[in-house]
Design a protein around this motif. Structure first.
Motif, PDB file in Angstrom:
ATOM      1  N   THR A   1       0.805  -1.219   0.000  1.00 47.44           N
ATOM      2  CA  THR A   1       0.000   0.000   0.000  1.00 47.44           C
ATOM      3  C   THR A   1       0.837   1.269   0.000  1.00 47.44           C
ATOM      4  OG1 THR A   1      -0.144  -0.301   2.392  1.00 47.44           O
ATOM      5  CG2 THR A   1      -2.061  -0.960   1.094  1.00 47.44           C
TER       6      THR A   1
ATOM      7  N   THR B   1       0.441  -7.216   1.998  1.00 45.77           N
ATOM      8  CA  THR B   1      -0.686  -6.359   1.655  1.00 45.77           C
ATOM      9  C   THR B   1      -0.701  -5.035   2.403  1.00 45.77           C
ATOM     10  OG1 THR B   1      -2.059  -7.387   3.370  1.00 45.77           O
ATOM     11  CG2 THR B   1      -2.173  -8.337   1.142  1.00 45.77           C
ATOM     12  N   GLY B   2      -0.006  -4.957   3.546  1.00 42.96           N
ATOM     13  CA  GLY B   2      -0.232  -3.859   4.482  1.00 42.96           C
ATOM     14  C   GLY B   2      -1.458  -4.185   5.317  1.00 42.96           C
TER      15      GLY B   2
ATOM     16  N   GLU C   1      -4.224  -0.157   9.755  1.00 44.92           N
ATOM     17  CA  GLU C   1      -5.026   0.937   9.199  1.00 44.92           C
ATOM     18  C   GLU C   1      -4.643   2.284   9.794  1.00 44.92           C
ATOM     19  OE1 GLU C   1      -9.707   2.086   8.286  1.00 44.92           O
ATOM     20  OE2 GLU C   1      -9.220   0.300   9.499  1.00 44.92           O
TER      21      GLU C   1
ATOM     22  N   HIS D   1      -1.918   4.206   8.055  1.00 47.42           N
ATOM     23  CA  HIS D   1      -2.349   4.727   6.761  1.00 47.42           C
ATOM     24  C   HIS D   1      -3.099   6.041   6.948  1.00 47.42           C
ATOM     25  CE1 HIS D   1      -1.440   0.546   5.759  1.00 47.42           C
ATOM     26  NE2 HIS D   1      -1.448   0.876   4.487  1.00 47.42           N
TER      27      HIS D   1
ATOM     28  N   VAL E   1      -2.183   7.638   3.549  1.00 48.68           N
ATOM     29  CA  VAL E   1      -2.033   6.536   2.599  1.00 48.68           C
ATOM     30  C   VAL E   1      -3.375   5.818   2.465  1.00 48.68           C
ATOM     31  CG1 VAL E   1      -0.807   4.393   2.074  1.00 48.68           C
ATOM     32  CG2 VAL E   1       0.380   6.261   3.266  1.00 48.68           C
TER      33      VAL E   1
ATOM     34  N   PHE F   1      -6.187   3.071   2.234  1.00 48.97           N
ATOM     35  CA  PHE F   1      -6.234   1.744   2.833  1.00 48.97           C
ATOM     36  C   PHE F   1      -7.493   1.034   2.335  1.00 48.97           C
ATOM     37  CE2 PHE F   1      -7.066  -1.249   6.410  1.00 48.97           C
ATOM     38  CZ  PHE F   1      -5.853  -1.921   6.408  1.00 48.97           C
TER      39      PHE F   1
ATOM     40  N   ARG G   1      -6.628  -5.115  -1.404  1.00 48.85           N
ATOM     41  CA  ARG G   1      -5.201  -5.107  -1.054  1.00 48.85           C
ATOM     42  C   ARG G   1      -4.510  -6.363  -1.584  1.00 48.85           C
ATOM     43  NH1 ARG G   1      -7.081  -3.906   4.081  1.00 48.85           N
ATOM     44  NH2 ARG G   1      -5.797  -5.480   5.140  1.00 48.85           N
TER      45      ARG G   1
ATOM     46  N   ARG H   1      -4.183  -5.957  -5.354  1.00 51.73           N
ATOM     47  CA  ARG H   1      -3.084  -5.034  -5.674  1.00 51.73           C
ATOM     48  C   ARG H   1      -1.727  -5.694  -5.434  1.00 51.73           C
ATOM     49  NH1 ARG H   1      -3.980   0.487  -6.259  1.00 51.73           N
ATOM     50  NH2 ARG H   1      -6.160   1.128  -6.117  1.00 51.73           N
TER      51      ARG H   1
ATOM     52  N   TYR I   1      -5.530  -2.462 -11.457  1.00 45.13           N
ATOM     53  CA  TYR I   1      -5.076  -1.322 -10.671  1.00 45.13           C
ATOM     54  C   TYR I   1      -3.809  -0.666 -11.203  1.00 45.13           C
ATOM     55  CZ  TYR I   1      -8.447  -3.309  -7.444  1.00 45.13           C
ATOM     56  OH  TYR I   1      -9.604  -3.789  -6.891  1.00 45.13           O
TER      57      TYR I   1
END
Length: 309
Positions: free
Chosen positions: A78, A106-107, A110, A113, A118, A120, A126, A129, A155
């Motif tokens: 992310t 994935t990150g 939260e 972010h 960033v 989320f 996620r 991506r 994406y």
């Protein structure tokens, strides 16, 4: 068995602190220095002086070390676009003479972010991506010199990229994927990863995760033995019970809980616990060191654990 030092700088560490830990780990014979990729502390404490960027850190350490391997557990997909991330990692690989490894996920946190602006997205997005990022990053690195790389995803779109620079390690630096997901995580590891990491789980759960990745490899037509299987756990080691209690108190942990849910105890106990993970299939252990000022603990592990594993 390889032992690697794994740090959590978001909890409070300057670059100078990380440099001391990394150069000490190198001098003591540890296989690698890894760091997390977070923008904000978790739990108690002030987190001062604040976060440090993982790839800026590793670029500096690439120039200040000579043999220890360097990497992330794990870079958050992310935080970065795939093309610029591929360039940054390839550059640090060049700076280090081919000692870099990319752990990527994935990150998940939260709050960090929100704190730094960033986006989320939901978990499914996620993962989607992350899958596209893995395809782009590995595709850019593996494209033969002089050829172009393109990718048309949901994406991310890449059009006629020269796919430069190339990393020193060929066909690419090792890619690490980890986590407890039962379906997509093993499938992504089987397709893109050189290493699967089971992090902060019991011996039995690590073995089960390794088994799912082995099954995913077979389903993808890949030899499961071509994957490296590793674990990550908090370490707390003392030459006796008094020193162990002191070190546990310094990181705000209970000794009994650390023995049950980490890699903790006297050197002989630490050796035994590492041996249990080896029996489950792990060939590498990332030792999460939380007190980065306590270099004596690294010296104890290097002197009394490392030679026995």
């Amino acid at each position: 068995m390889r032992l690697r030092i794994f740090t959590e700088p978001q909890q409070g560490a300057s670059y100078a602190t990380l440099r001391r830990v990394a150069t000490t780990a190198e001098a003591l014979g540890f296989d690698a220095f890894f760091r997390s990729d977070h923008l904000m502390k978790m739990g108690p404490g002030d987190g001062l002086p604040g976060p440090t960027d993982s790839w800026a850190t590793l670029a500096g350490l690439a120039a200040e070390t000579s043999s220890i391997r360097l990497g992330t557990l794990v870079t958050a997909a992310t935080f970065r676009l795939p093309g610029p991330l591929a360039i940054a990692v390839a550059q640090v690989d060049d700076m280090s003479g081919g000692r870099v490894e990319l752990g990527i996920g994935t990150g998940w946190y939260e709050a960090e972010h929100r704190a730094y602006g960033v986006p989320f997205p939901p978990l499914k997005e996620r993962f989607d991506r992350l899958e596209e990022q893995l395809a782009i990053i590995t595709g850019l690195w593996e494209t033969p010199l002089g050829e172009k790389f393109s990718f048309d995803g949901t994406y991310y779109q890449v059009a006629d990229s020269p796919a430069l620079p190339k990393p020193v390690q060929r066909p690419r630096p090792p890619v690490i994927i980890g986590g407890g997901g039962r379906r997509r995580t093993p499938a992504l590891a089987a397709r893109y990863a050189d290493e699967f990491n089971a992090n902060f789980v019991s011996v039995a759960d690590a073995g089960a995760q390794f088994g799912r990745v082995r099954d995913a490899c077979r389903a993808a037509g890949r030899d499961p033995e071509s994957m490296t299987y590793t674990v990550a756990h908090t370490v707390c080691c003392g030459k006796d019970d008094a020193e162990l209690r002191r070190r546990a108190a310094a990181i705000g942990r209970d000794v009994a809980a650390l023995r049950d849910n980490g890699i903790a105890g006297t050197p002989s106990e630490v050796v035994d616990k590492i041996g249990e993970y080896a029996e489950a299939g792990a060939s590498t252990v990332y030792l999460q060191v939380l007190d980065l000022a306590d270099l004596d603990q690294l010296e104890l592990i290097a002197a009394e654990v490392l030679p026995q594993v």
